[in-house]
Each structure stands twice: as C-alpha cells, then as structure tokens.
Design a protein around this motif. Structure first.
Motif, PDB file in Angstrom:
ATOM      1  N   VAL A 211       0.822  -1.221   0.000  1.00 37.44           N
ATOM      2  CA  VAL A 211       0.000   0.000   0.000  1.00 37.44           C
ATOM      3  C   VAL A 211       0.854   1.268   0.000  1.00 37.44           C
ATOM      4  O   VAL A 211       0.301   2.376  -0.096  1.00 37.44           O
ATOM      5  CB  VAL A 211      -0.935   0.025   1.229  1.00 37.44           C
ATOM      6  N   PHE A 212       2.190   1.118   0.087  1.00 36.14           N
ATOM      7  CA  PHE A 212       3.056   2.283   0.167  1.00 36.14           C
ATOM      8  C   PHE A 212       3.784   2.520  -1.154  1.00 36.14           C
ATOM      9  O   PHE A 212       4.184   1.576  -1.846  1.00 36.14           O
ATOM     10  CB  PHE A 212       4.070   2.119   1.301  1.00 36.14           C
ATOM     11  N   ASP A 213       3.975   3.784  -1.474  1.00 36.26           N
ATOM     12  CA  ASP A 213       4.709   4.151  -2.681  1.00 36.26           C
ATOM     13  C   ASP A 213       6.212   4.080  -2.456  1.00 36.26           C
ATOM     14  O   ASP A 213       6.982   3.964  -3.409  1.00 36.26           O
ATOM     15  CB  ASP A 213       4.304   5.562  -3.122  1.00 36.26           C
ATOM     16  N   TYR A 214       6.627   4.178  -1.203  1.00 38.44           N
ATOM     17  CA  TYR A 214       8.028   3.948  -0.848  1.00 38.44           C
ATOM     18  C   TYR A 214       8.068   3.510   0.602  1.00 38.44           C
ATOM     19  O   TYR A 214       7.371   4.073   1.452  1.00 38.44           O
ATOM     20  CB  TYR A 214       8.886   5.207  -1.036  1.00 38.44           C
ATOM     21  N   ALA A 215       8.888   2.486   0.874  1.00 36.39           N
ATOM     22  CA  ALA A 215       9.091   2.015   2.247  1.00 36.39           C
ATOM     23  C   ALA A 215      10.539   2.286   2.621  1.00 36.39           C
ATOM     24  O   ALA A 215      11.462   1.650   2.085  1.00 36.39           O
ATOM     25  CB  ALA A 215       8.771   0.529   2.360  1.00 36.39           C
TER      26      ALA A 215
END
Length: 384
Positions: A211-215
């Motif tokens: 669900v994240f665009d960057y971790a």
C-alpha cells in the motif's frame, strides 16, 4: 519530492574496542553538508539512532548536534525519525511535542492501545500531499492489547497494525519502518554487525508494504532493495564490522513523482574519516605495502606466513594505529581446524598427543620425548 533516507546511525557504537565518536561526527557532518547542497524536502531516519537503549552523554550530544545543524538550514527541512530495536522508545520520544514545532517529527512507540494509530505526517510538493507513516520497531507483545485475536508473530503484528489504518491508496504514502523484512522467503543480505534473532521468527513479509509508494526501511546494515525497488534498506552511514570493509556507504536519495510512478533512487557517497580494511598476506609484504593513509585506517590483518614471523604483533602495531584483529591463516592453523573437527574420542591419549605435537612443532617426537610421554601417561593411568 526529494527525500534523504538514513537509518542505523548507531551513535555510541564501538568498532571492536575503538570509540567511533569522531567518525560519527564526521559522517553526520557530511549528511548536513549534503542537505545544504541538495535541499531535500525531508530527511527520514528509520531507527537505531543509538547503539544502546541508554546512550552515553557523548552519544546524545552527537545526535543533538546533528539535529540542530539540520534544523538550522533555511528554508527548514522536516526530519522524521522512528525508534529501532536498539533504542529506548521513551528516550527517543522525549520532547517530541516541542520538537514537532521545529519540524522534527518523532515516533518512539508503535500504537499499543485501540485508540492509538500510527503517527502520520503530511508534507506537500508540486504533485500534492504525501502521507508519511512513522512505525517504530514492533514486537508482538507491544500490540497484543489492540486486537481480540492472538498476535503470534512479528509478521502478524506489523500486518495487523498497518491494516487497521485503512490507508488511502489513491494518495502517495511513505512508510518508515524498522523490521527484518523478507520477500516471499528471500532474506536481505546481512552483515556481522547486525543482531539477528535465531530461527527467523522476527521476519515480516514485504507483502504488507504494497500500500506504500516507498518504504524507508531500517535494521539491515547493507544498502539494498528487498522485493522491489520501492522497498529499500539504506544501510548504515559507516561500516560497523570487518564484513563491511568493501561496502560503499551512502545517503539514499529518493525522488517521489506523481501517484503511480516508481520512486527514482540514487545515492550520495559518504567518505569516512577512516576506512575499514582487510589485509591478507605475509607479514613482510603487508608491511612493505602499507601507506600513510592505511596507517590511520581500521585494519583487520590475516597473516599467511608458513614459517612463524618474528614479533608480528609488535611490528604491525608500529605501522598501523588502529588494528582491529590479527589472524593467522596457514597450513598449520588450517590443519588444527580440521583436527578440532575430528572426533577426538576416537583417539587414545597417546595418539591424540602425538598428533597435537606434530601439528604444533612441525615434526615427530624424538625417541627421548616419546619415552617421556609414555612414562607420564603410564603414571597417570596408574594413579587413576
């Protein structure tokens, strides 16, 4: 949006028995200079600020100097940081409300009660808003009181905490997290300076990061992506073990574009005050090739001389100021290693000592030595 991604500063850490405060001040100073030049929109620090839960006054001072220097840059750059497994959550959280007014956003503990949520900070660029979720190191025991079902693993704990946020995937979302992530069972490349739990019980699968665009991940000391390009460990800013001697440490720079585009990843090289080097060879060769720069570096030395060298420790210490370790690797030591792996119980005391004597002296015993050994063994057998 341009982001600096850092983690695992481990301020206060020693390299073998050497204090690293000068090295840490030097490298954090480079981060500040890079921030002045590159003007990132945010600096992320993904856990393990300190090396121990109760850091020394010197370690706290180093981090205070770093934060103060970042905060002095104008226009101001937001700093977002979380606690790692080495940090004390309460100490990291100290004065967080006051620091937030100066755009230093801190999360020491994950949510532990039903009414609590992951700390969220929203920043804006030309493409709109970006939501940053600050998730410190999570243990199953931390979050068991939030859920009716039993939290049995690290993977389940992190997944349940993130799922309950009901993150809006139409927005750009960034996660700060400090865990041991694996991608469908594939583990990240680790170093000797990391503390790892036995048996992989702390693994968290990267599926939870979709669900994240960057971790922005912390915990692993070698820079690498895990699973896909948008899930990244930035690594430590300094080498903290001999196994990292060949690693090039850097700042991970992330460029977030519009929603739906992959983040663009680049690095800014960091130059340490002293390198960590692995020197392997015969004593005379190592001494002959030593340069003034190497004299100042941290060095791990492995001597390969087949004939025992004259005063190796003293001669090496006269040429290198920061020796981490001195090892011996030759036919005799390899033979000893092979011998130690044998089943010693299959040898009687006489045969075991004969083998030991030959390995240590490179020759068989004389007739006189053999007779003396038999006499000693005979007496011991009679006394027992």
């Amino acid at each position: 949006m341009k982001i600096f991604h850092l983690s695992d500063l481990h301020i206060g850490k020693q390299l073998h028995h050497y204090n690293m405060s000068a090295e840490q001040r030097h490298i954090l100073g480079q981060v500040v200079e890079a921030a002045k030049k590159e003007r990132p929109d945010a600096v992320l620090i993904a856990g393990d600020i300190y090396d121990v839960p109760v850091p020394s006054a010197e370690a706290v001072s180093i981090f205070d100097e770093f934060l103060s220097s970042l905060n002095a840059i104008t226009p101001s750059i937001p700093v977002l940081l979380i606690a790692g497994n080495h940090d004390s959550a309460k100490r990291i959280d100290f004065a967080s409300s006051i620091l937030a007014k100066h755009k230093v956003y801190i999360a020491g503990m994950p949510p532990v009660r039903a009414e609590e949520h992951i700390k969220k900070v929203t920043l804006t660029d030309e493409f709109g808003e970006v939501d940053f979720y600050l998730l410190p190191f999570v243990k199953p025991g931390y979050v068991r009181g939030m859920f009716e079902e039993e939290i049995k693993s690290y993977d389940m704990a992190v997944r349940k905490v993130i799922e309950r946020e009901e993150i809006d995937t139409s927005r750009r979302n960034v996660l700060l997290s400090h865990q041991f992530y694996t991608a469908s069972g594939m583990e990240p490349e680790t170093c000797d300076s990391e503390i790892r739990m036995v048996g992989g019980i702390e693994n968290v699968d990267t599926a939870v990061l979709e669900v994240f665009d960057y971790a922005a991940l912390g915990h692993i000391h070698r820079a690498q992506q895990i699973g896909c390009v948008k899930n990244r460990y930035c690594g430590t800013p300094l080498p903290y073990s001999v196994s990292e001697a060949e690693d090039e440490k850097s700042i991970t720079v992330v460029e977030l574009g519009e929603k739906g585009s992959l983040p663009q990843i680049s690095t800014l090289h960091l130059k340490p005050l002293r390198r960590v080097r692995k020197l392997v060879g015969e004593l005379d060769t190592i001494l002959a090739e030593a340069t003034e720069e190497m004299r100042q570096d941290f060095v791990s030395i492995t001597l390969t001389d087949e004939v025992e060298a004259y005063q190796p420790k003293e001669r090496l210490e006269a040429n290198f100021d920061h020796i981490l370790e001195i090892r011996i690797d030759n036919a005799r030591t390899r033979g000893l290693l092979e011998f130690s792996e044998e089943k010693i119980e299959d040898l009687n005391p006489y045969a075991a000592f004969c083998t030991f004597f030959k390995d240590m002296n490179g020759r068989e015993m004389t007739k006189e030595e053999d007779a003396l050994l038999k006499e000693v063994l005979g007496k011991n057998m009679e006394e027992s």
